[in-house]
Enzyme design. Sequence first.
Site, PDB file in Angstrom:
ATOM      1  CB  ILE A   8      12.717  -4.103  22.837  1.00  0.00           C
ATOM      2  CG1 ILE A   8      12.542  -2.866  23.018  1.00  0.00           C
ATOM      3  CG2 ILE A   8      11.773  -5.668  22.971  1.00  0.00           C
ATOM      4  CD1 ILE A   8      11.394  -2.712  21.555  1.00  0.00           C
ATOM      5  NE  ARG A  59      22.381  -2.192  11.799  1.00  0.00           N
ATOM      6  CZ  ARG A  59      22.108  -1.273  11.071  1.00  0.00           C
ATOM      7  NH1 ARG A  59      22.762  -1.623   9.340  1.00  0.00           N
ATOM      8  NH2 ARG A  59      21.520  -0.981  11.855  1.00  0.00           N
ATOM      9  CE  LYS A 101      26.702  -2.747  16.108  1.00  0.00           C
ATOM     10  NZ  LYS A 101      25.400  -1.745  16.102  1.00  0.00           N
ATOM     11  CE  LYS A 125       7.683  -0.802  14.496  1.00  0.00           C
ATOM     12  NZ  LYS A 125       8.857  -2.478  14.093  1.00  0.00           N
ATOM     13  CB  VAL A 167       9.602  -0.212  24.948  1.00  0.00           C
ATOM     14  CG1 VAL A 167       9.990  -1.061  26.159  1.00  0.00           C
ATOM     15  CG2 VAL A 167       8.067  -0.558  24.107  1.00  0.00           C
ATOM     16  CB  SER A 184      11.678   4.838  23.747  1.00  0.00           C
ATOM     17  OG  SER A 184      12.181   3.672  23.814  1.00  0.00           O
TER      18      SER A 184
END
Length: 336
Positions: free
Chosen positions: A12, A32, A36, A166, A194, A211
């Site tokens: 996302i 991280r 990356k 969450k 999503v 997802s």
Amino acid sequence: RTVFLTGATGFIAQNIVKTLIESDYNVVGTVRTEAKGDHLTKLLNSEKFKYEIVPDISVDGAFDEALSKHPEATVLLHTASPFFYDTTDPENDLVLPAIRGTKNIMKAVTKFGKNIERFVITSSDAAIYSAEDEQDATKSFDELSWNNITYEESLTDGVTAYYGAKSFAEKAAWEYIEKTPGFPALTAVNPVYVFGPQAFDSEVKDVLNVSNELINSLIKLGPNDKFEIDKGGFVDVRDVAKAHVLAFEKEETIGKRLFLTNGQFSSQMMIDIINENFPELKGKIPVGEPGTGPEHIKSLGRVDNSKTKQLLGFEFSSLDKIVVDTIKQVLAKKSK
Ligand code: NDP
């Protein structure tokens, strides 16, 4: 304006960063590792993107150094949080990082975010209902609903832990602003499943993020394979990215939860869309029982996000478009 965004490498988040840069914002993203960060910098190929390294959001003071270097930031988007269900240690892998990550970024804003005006947390529909209640046709949910999972219950398995995590993390955010006068205005974004393309074609892996793998796993099946019927809410990642931007641009979203969903799906609806739109897959993947999807979703809880749709004021993408664009990107990668 500069936006400070946690977890920039996520599925996302990459879509949010891309949308922000297209809208002329500068973005500082936490990642991280240096590898990356360098990888994402290359993909974005824009002077508007910088990164800071935060190896673990759950460590005390995790964001202090990163945020203290960016007093220019006026917006904070907190998207970093573990999203997977497969774990033998739900408390340490899911629950604690979600809660601690949220508290740590809020504490960092109190200490170092003196120009931050708006704070947006990426929560989830998982904070709105439990996995069980979501599948209960007698129940109804809207922007004001919360799941009732207790901390003890959340430790039973990965799925309950994610749903619990969450809600605990989002509640921690609302509680933090209650007791911290002068803290920037808070908005929560609560998307259902999503789906949609990765922000960059090169990010398509054999196994996609949790997802999207629900869609991807269907085209890995043979024509006679059975598949499990997953069902739930759906929303396009590009709409989720847009909603994160409107969440801080609009005054009317202050103090609100934006429940992002454009309807409900079952795996059968997805396989129908794939079979209709990709003749090259015909006969290679299952057909299941075409047209039975609408029956499956009758057993789901009712949802009403009309307040959110009104606040955001744009049309969400259809399931057809989401599934087609997702599969197109996967097939394009395979043909390379
Ligand atoms: P991803 O797994 O793609 O992204 C998660 C991001 O958080 C990654 O950048 C990851 O870094 C980072 N992260 C996770 N744990 C830590 C940690 N302990 N320390 C530092 N960084 C960490 O998932 P999504 O993009 O799908 O999810 C992003 C957010 O959206 C999450 O808050 C999730 O709960 C929420 N959400 C997602 C939905 C979906 O269907 N996808 C639905 C509703 C909400 P790295 O990749 O390096 O591990």
